[in-house]
Design a protein around this motif. Structure first.
Motif, PDB file in Angstrom:
ATOM      1  N   THR A  44     -85.676 -77.065 -28.311  1.00 34.70           N
ATOM      2  CA  THR A  44     -86.062 -76.037 -27.342  1.00 34.70           C
ATOM      3  C   THR A  44     -86.536 -76.667 -26.036  1.00 34.70           C
ATOM      4  OG1 THR A  44     -86.737 -74.648 -29.193  1.00 34.70           O
ATOM      5  CG2 THR A  44     -87.541 -74.004 -27.020  1.00 34.70           C
TER       6      THR A  44
ATOM      7  N   GLY B 161     -89.996 -67.578 -23.280  1.00 37.37           N
ATOM      8  CA  GLY B 161     -90.411 -68.688 -22.425  1.00 37.37           C
ATOM      9  C   GLY B 161     -91.498 -69.572 -23.006  1.00 37.37           C
TER      10      GLY B 161
ATOM     11  N   VAL C 298     -86.784 -59.364 -20.304  1.00 40.18           N
ATOM     12  CA  VAL C 298     -87.410 -60.133 -21.384  1.00 40.18           C
ATOM     13  C   VAL C 298     -87.423 -59.307 -22.664  1.00 40.18           C
ATOM     14  CG1 VAL C 298     -89.617 -61.113 -22.149  1.00 40.18           C
ATOM     15  CG2 VAL C 298     -88.839 -61.480 -19.808  1.00 40.18           C
ATOM     16  N   GLU C 299     -86.969 -59.885 -23.755  1.00 34.17           N
ATOM     17  CA  GLU C 299     -87.073 -59.211 -25.058  1.00 34.17           C
ATOM     18  C   GLU C 299     -88.481 -59.451 -25.588  1.00 34.17           C
ATOM     19  OE1 GLU C 299     -83.824 -60.372 -27.654  1.00 34.17           O
ATOM     20  OE2 GLU C 299     -82.416 -60.180 -25.978  1.00 34.17           O
ATOM     21  N   GLU C 300     -89.181 -58.346 -25.819  1.00 33.38           N
ATOM     22  CA  GLU C 300     -90.594 -58.441 -26.214  1.00 33.38           C
ATOM     23  C   GLU C 300     -90.699 -58.673 -27.706  1.00 33.38           C
ATOM     24  OE1 GLU C 300     -93.040 -58.109 -24.009  1.00 33.38           O
ATOM     25  OE2 GLU C 300     -92.074 -57.171 -22.281  1.00 33.38           O
ATOM     26  N   ARG C 301     -90.431 -59.864 -28.154  1.00 37.11           N
ATOM     27  CA  ARG C 301     -90.531 -60.110 -29.592  1.00 37.11           C
ATOM     28  C   ARG C 301     -90.719 -61.584 -29.867  1.00 37.11           C
ATOM     29  NH1 ARG C 301     -84.938 -60.390 -32.177  1.00 37.11           N
ATOM     30  NH2 ARG C 301     -83.648 -61.365 -30.611  1.00 37.11           N
ATOM     31  N   GLN C 302     -91.070 -61.867 -31.102  1.00 38.71           N
ATOM     32  CA  GLN C 302     -91.154 -63.255 -31.515  1.00 38.71           C
ATOM     33  C   GLN C 302     -90.050 -63.520 -32.522  1.00 38.71           C
ATOM     34  OE1 GLN C 302     -95.196 -63.263 -33.130  1.00 38.71           O
ATOM     35  NE2 GLN C 302     -94.367 -63.567 -35.185  1.00 38.71           N
ATOM     36  N   VAL C 303     -89.516 -64.734 -32.482  1.00 35.41           N
ATOM     37  CA  VAL C 303     -88.370 -65.072 -33.308  1.00 35.41           C
ATOM     38  C   VAL C 303     -88.683 -66.333 -34.091  1.00 35.41           C
ATOM     39  CG1 VAL C 303     -86.031 -65.983 -33.145  1.00 35.41           C
ATOM     40  CG2 VAL C 303     -86.676 -64.032 -31.734  1.00 35.41           C
ATOM     41  N   ASN C 304     -88.385 -66.291 -35.382  1.00 35.83           N
ATOM     42  CA  ASN C 304     -88.451 -67.503 -36.185  1.00 35.83           C
ATOM     43  C   ASN C 304     -87.012 -67.882 -36.521  1.00 35.83           C
ATOM     44  OD1 ASN C 304     -88.553 -69.412 -38.210  1.00 35.83           O
ATOM     45  ND2 ASN C 304     -90.315 -68.480 -39.253  1.00 35.83           N
ATOM     46  N   ILE C 305     -86.535 -68.949 -35.892  1.00 34.01           N
ATOM     47  CA  ILE C 305     -85.125 -69.353 -36.033  1.00 34.01           C
ATOM     48  C   ILE C 305     -84.728 -69.469 -37.506  1.00 34.01           C
ATOM     49  CG2 ILE C 305     -83.560 -71.336 -35.678  1.00 34.01           C
ATOM     50  CD1 ILE C 305     -83.849 -69.912 -33.117  1.00 34.01           C
ATOM     51  N   GLU C 306     -85.631 -70.007 -38.317  1.00 35.83           N
ATOM     52  CA  GLU C 306     -85.283 -70.244 -39.720  1.00 35.83           C
ATOM     53  C   GLU C 306     -85.105 -68.949 -40.505  1.00 35.83           C
ATOM     54  OE1 GLU C 306     -87.649 -73.166 -41.690  1.00 35.83           O
ATOM     55  OE2 GLU C 306     -87.398 -74.622 -40.095  1.00 35.83           O
TER      56      GLU C 306
ATOM     57  N   LEU D 226     -81.613 -68.605 -28.605  1.00 34.31           N
ATOM     58  CA  LEU D 226     -82.446 -69.562 -27.863  1.00 34.31           C
ATOM     59  C   LEU D 226     -82.337 -69.302 -26.362  1.00 34.31           C
ATOM     60  CD1 LEU D 226     -81.886 -72.918 -29.789  1.00 34.31           C
ATOM     61  CD2 LEU D 226     -83.981 -71.572 -29.668  1.00 34.31           C
TER      62      LEU D 226
ATOM     63  N   LEU E 134     -92.773 -72.697 -36.637  1.00 36.02           N
ATOM     64  CA  LEU E 134     -92.515 -72.585 -35.202  1.00 36.02           C
ATOM     65  C   LEU E 134     -91.949 -71.199 -34.906  1.00 36.02           C
ATOM     66  CD1 LEU E 134     -92.072 -74.163 -32.399  1.00 36.02           C
ATOM     67  CD2 LEU E 134     -89.707 -74.375 -33.158  1.00 36.02           C
ATOM     68  N   ILE E 135     -92.470 -70.538 -33.898  1.00 35.03           N
ATOM     69  CA  ILE E 135     -91.845 -69.286 -33.457  1.00 35.03           C
ATOM     70  C   ILE E 135     -91.531 -69.387 -31.961  1.00 35.03           C
ATOM     71  CG2 ILE E 135     -92.818 -67.709 -35.201  1.00 35.03           C
ATOM     72  CD1 ILE E 135     -94.764 -66.891 -32.798  1.00 35.03           C
ATOM     73  N   HIS E 136     -90.518 -68.635 -31.572  1.00 33.52           N
ATOM     74  CA  HIS E 136     -90.151 -68.562 -30.162  1.00 33.52           C
ATOM     75  C   HIS E 136     -90.636 -67.237 -29.591  1.00 33.52           C
ATOM     76  CE1 HIS E 136     -87.469 -71.810 -31.341  1.00 33.52           C
ATOM     77  NE2 HIS E 136     -87.341 -72.103 -30.060  1.00 33.52           N
ATOM     78  N   LEU E 137     -91.347 -67.333 -28.483  1.00 36.72           N
ATOM     79  CA  LEU E 137     -91.753 -66.152 -27.713  1.00 36.72           C
ATOM     80  C   LEU E 137     -91.019 -66.281 -26.386  1.00 36.72           C
ATOM     81  CD1 LEU E 137     -95.474 -66.638 -28.633  1.00 36.72           C
ATOM     82  CD2 LEU E 137     -94.160 -64.613 -29.247  1.00 36.72           C
TER      83      LEU E 137
ATOM     84  N   ILE F 265     -97.081 -59.651 -26.582  1.00 36.91           N
ATOM     85  CA  ILE F 265     -96.550 -59.685 -27.948  1.00 36.91           C
ATOM     86  C   ILE F 265     -97.625 -60.032 -28.974  1.00 36.91           C
ATOM     87  CG2 ILE F 265     -94.875 -60.846 -29.466  1.00 36.91           C
ATOM     88  CD1 ILE F 265     -93.267 -61.243 -26.726  1.00 36.91           C
TER      89      ILE F 265
ATOM     90  N   MET G  76     -84.362 -66.206 -25.452  1.00 32.68           N
ATOM     91  CA  MET G  76     -85.807 -66.413 -25.510  1.00 32.68           C
ATOM     92  C   MET G  76     -86.276 -67.426 -24.464  1.00 32.68           C
ATOM     93  SD  MET G  76     -86.570 -64.255 -27.757  1.00 32.68           S
ATOM     94  CE  MET G  76     -88.338 -64.476 -28.018  1.00 32.68           C
ATOM     95  N   SER G  77     -85.329 -68.161 -23.879  1.00 34.51           N
ATOM     96  CA  SER G  77     -85.738 -69.216 -22.934  1.00 34.51           C
ATOM     97  C   SER G  77     -85.512 -68.834 -21.482  1.00 34.51           C
ATOM     98  CB  SER G  77     -84.973 -70.509 -23.219  1.00 34.51           C
ATOM     99  OG  SER G  77     -85.105 -70.876 -24.547  1.00 34.51           O
TER     100      SER G  77
ATOM    101  N   ALA H 228     -88.343 -77.584 -32.180  1.00 31.33           N
ATOM    102  CA  ALA H 228     -89.246 -77.600 -31.023  1.00 31.33           C
ATOM    103  C   ALA H 228     -88.667 -78.519 -29.956  1.00 31.33           C
ATOM    104  CB  ALA H 228     -90.632 -78.076 -31.450  1.00 31.33           C
TER     105      ALA H 228
END
Lengths: 300, 299
Positions: free
Chosen positions: B279, A283, B247-255, B236, A278-281, A104, B239-240, B276
């Motif tokens: 998570t 895992g 797996v979803e190939e992306r980045q997520v900003n919760i806000e 969450l 903060l970003i989630h990737l 990514i 992504m966890s 954080a």
């Protein structure tokens, strides 16, 4: 040392963990920024146990006082953090983080830089210790050299404060503990046997520049420019809040607008810096640069 | 009418029939009705009797009752013991979890039933965790909403198995969210099919909204807060590692998620929440959910 109660029976959601241990966990998170979820509390308890044995302390309550109210509490916290991070350094230590980088983050960086005449990435391993992290990054880049990183050059900067660690890193010889996560394919491709140890081969040692750097050295930090990604794992936990803020501000300035900051597993910047987001990737988590807040409030 | 709309219409017609869908497990409807009474009027023996009518459900409930996810340090040997030590609310959550998830088709499906169980149970636990953390309403409601949010996937597995397989495979091969893949290949998502079943079952209005809008919380009306909470919990989980088997190939900003802004209207402290830490806390669920679901599935 008293016998530890079984933590397996501790409910991750419903049953509160042992209060003293939970207090130590929270204190470590607040001061060092590293969190032990309920399923890792046994590990934390074990590490506290080692310190308690050393200090000849019987109860968790007494040890908690050593960390919070006794005069030498800062030194004790550092000693505990050392126990916590001991053995943390190994090749391919955080696989989800590395997968996210490859699948990514690198594609996003490439996209952001695709129009530039010079196809070059700069990755900084800040606090590289004995070198496992920068070599891992190098191997990962080599694996991508014929696909997404074709025609790109990758510079890896690896810095540490400790000269002995740097000497070890440059010798690039590792024992079985550091190399325990290596797959046979990586072992065969990037290492040569040296008696009962393994040495990183010349290919995987290329394009890494090791140097001594104190992250608190403001004048030198300003020269670490134009980074695409910074890895700083289990280093900031030893800094006090003011120093940590300064280092993070440098990282913010050192990163290009599309840049990424990776911390250690379960390490956070909460309460340290508001500019990073903060970003989630998959895992893993990382930080990217947010918009600078205008005077008077955060951007929408 | 375009080809995509024609497909959507044809699929909707098949969904509206809902012939293949099993009814809600027989024991659950009276049990849930009974458990809705004020707690002081409930009788342990009556709940135990109701649950015991379904032997496999009873065994699964016992497995769950012994998991650290629901219980404290204990070894519950009997249903009666489970009701006594966990309380009616948790037993209701557990019975609902087992009952609804038992509705998955038994033949081989595209989405592994174990994986679907793990995601649904994970989302229930994470929704409850967030609700507790931000003092949002009744954590039990958040649990149920998280558990049932993907009801439409069960519908799709029964009524549109081939079409859903194609959507899941597209999602997997491209690393995109499942609802986006469904929209591309089927012209509709599990939110629409879930809504049909939720209406047929006459589920509570807040559950209907969660099932219908958990990917578009901005469309929800009365219960936008709960819908938004489940959207974030779902994200969450995906992504966890408690995802749909890929797996979803992306980045997520919760806000930046629409649910974040909506939930922030209900919970002003949301902006100051340490996402954080939240998570990292979820790490505790992963192993437990995996081992619990695998144990139950063998029951």
């Amino acid at each position: 040392m008293t016998t530890a109660p079984s933590l397996r029976a501790t409910a991750p959601t419903d049953g509160p963990p042992e209060p003293e241990l939970a207090r130590i966990r929270d204190m470590i998170y607040q001061t060092a920024g590293i969190f032990h979820p309920d399923n890792k509390l046994r590990l934390l308890q074990d590490r506290c146990g080692r310190r308690m044995k050393e200090l000849k302390i019987e109860t968790m309550r007494e040890y908690s006082e050593c960390l919070t109210i006794r005069p030498n509490r800062h030194a004790e916290l550092v000693a505990l953090l050392n126990e916590i991070t001991i053995g943390e350094t190994s090749f391919f230590r955080n696989q989800p983080q590395l997968d996210a980088l490859r699948r990514i983050v690198i594609p996003k960086i490439i996209e952001a830089k695709s129009n530039l005449p010079l196809h070059r990435l700069r990755i900084w391993s800040a606090g590289c210790s004995t070198g496992e992290e920068p070599y891992t990054l190098r191997m990962l880049a080599l694996e991508e050299a014929s696909s997404q990183l074709k025609d790109w050059s990758i510079d890896i900067l690896a810095t540490d404060l400790n000269e002995r660690s740097l000497a070890h890193a440059q010798a690039a010889v590792y024992g079985s503990y550091s190399t325990r996560n290596l797959t046979p394919a990586y072992r065969n491709k990037y290492f040569t046997a040296q008696e009962d140890k393994l040495q990183v081969n010349a290919v995987a040692r290329s394009n890494i520049s090791f140097s001594r750097l104190n992250l608190s050295d403001d004048s030198r930090m300003t020269f670490m420019k134009s980074m695409d990604a910074i890895f700083c794992c289990n280093v900031l936990i030893y800094f006090d809040l003011a120093s940590k803020r300064k280092v993070i501000q440098h990282f913010y300035n050192n990163l290009l607008p599309h840049g990424y900051l990776f911390l250690g597993h379960s390490e956070s910047l909460f309460g340290v810096n508001d500019d990073f987001r903060l970003i989630h990737l998959p895992g893993a988590t990382a930080y990217v640069k947010g918009e600078r807040a205008p005077a008077g409030g955060r951007p929408l | 009418m375009t080809a995509a709309t024609a497909t959507k219409q044809a699929l909707l017609q098949r969904l509206e029939g809902l012939h293949q869908i099993p009814t809600i497990p027989a024991v659950l409807a009276p049990l849930l009705r009974y458990l809705q009474q004020p707690v002081e009027q409930l009788d342990v023996q009556k709940v135990t009797d109701l649950l015991s009518q379904d032997k496999s459900l009873a065994a699964q409930c016992l497995q769950m009752a012994n998991s650290p996810l629901f219980g404290r340090a204990q070894n519950v040997q009997s249903l009666r013991g489970a009701v006594m030590s966990l309380g009616f609310r948790h037993v209701s959550d557990i019975a609902m979890s087992c009952g609804v998830l038992n509705m998955l088709p038994s033949e081989k499906t595209s989405l592994d039933p174990v994986v679907f169980w793990e995601h649904s149970l994970g989302c229930a636990l994470v929704s409850r965790h967030i609700a507790r953390k931000i003092n949002f309403g009744d954590p039990g409601k958040a649990y149920l909403a998280g558990l049932l949010h993907d009801l439409g996937i069960i519908v799709n597995l029964w009524v549109l198995p081939q079409e859903f397989r194609a959507a899941w495979e597209k999602g997997k091969s491209e690393g995109i969210p499942l609802h986006e893949a469904e929209q591309i290949t089927m012209g509709l998502t599990h939110c629409e099919s879930g809504r049909l079943l939720a209406e047929r079952w006459a589920l509570a209005p807040e559950l209907l909204e969660v099932i219908s809008y958990h990917h578009t919380p901005e469309k929800s009306a009365e219960h936008a807060g709960l819908v938004a909470l489940v959207q974030l919990a779902d994200l969450l989980c995906r992504m966890s590692g408690l995802n749909y088997g890929y797996v979803e190939e992306r980045q997520v900003n919760i806000e930046e998620e629409s649910g974040f802004g909506l939930l922030a209207r209900h919970v002003t402290a949301l902006k100051d929440l340490d996402w954080a830490r939240l998570t990292f806390e979820l790490d505790s669920y992963m192993d437990e959910v995996h081992s619990l679901v695998r144990a139950i599935y063998r029951t």
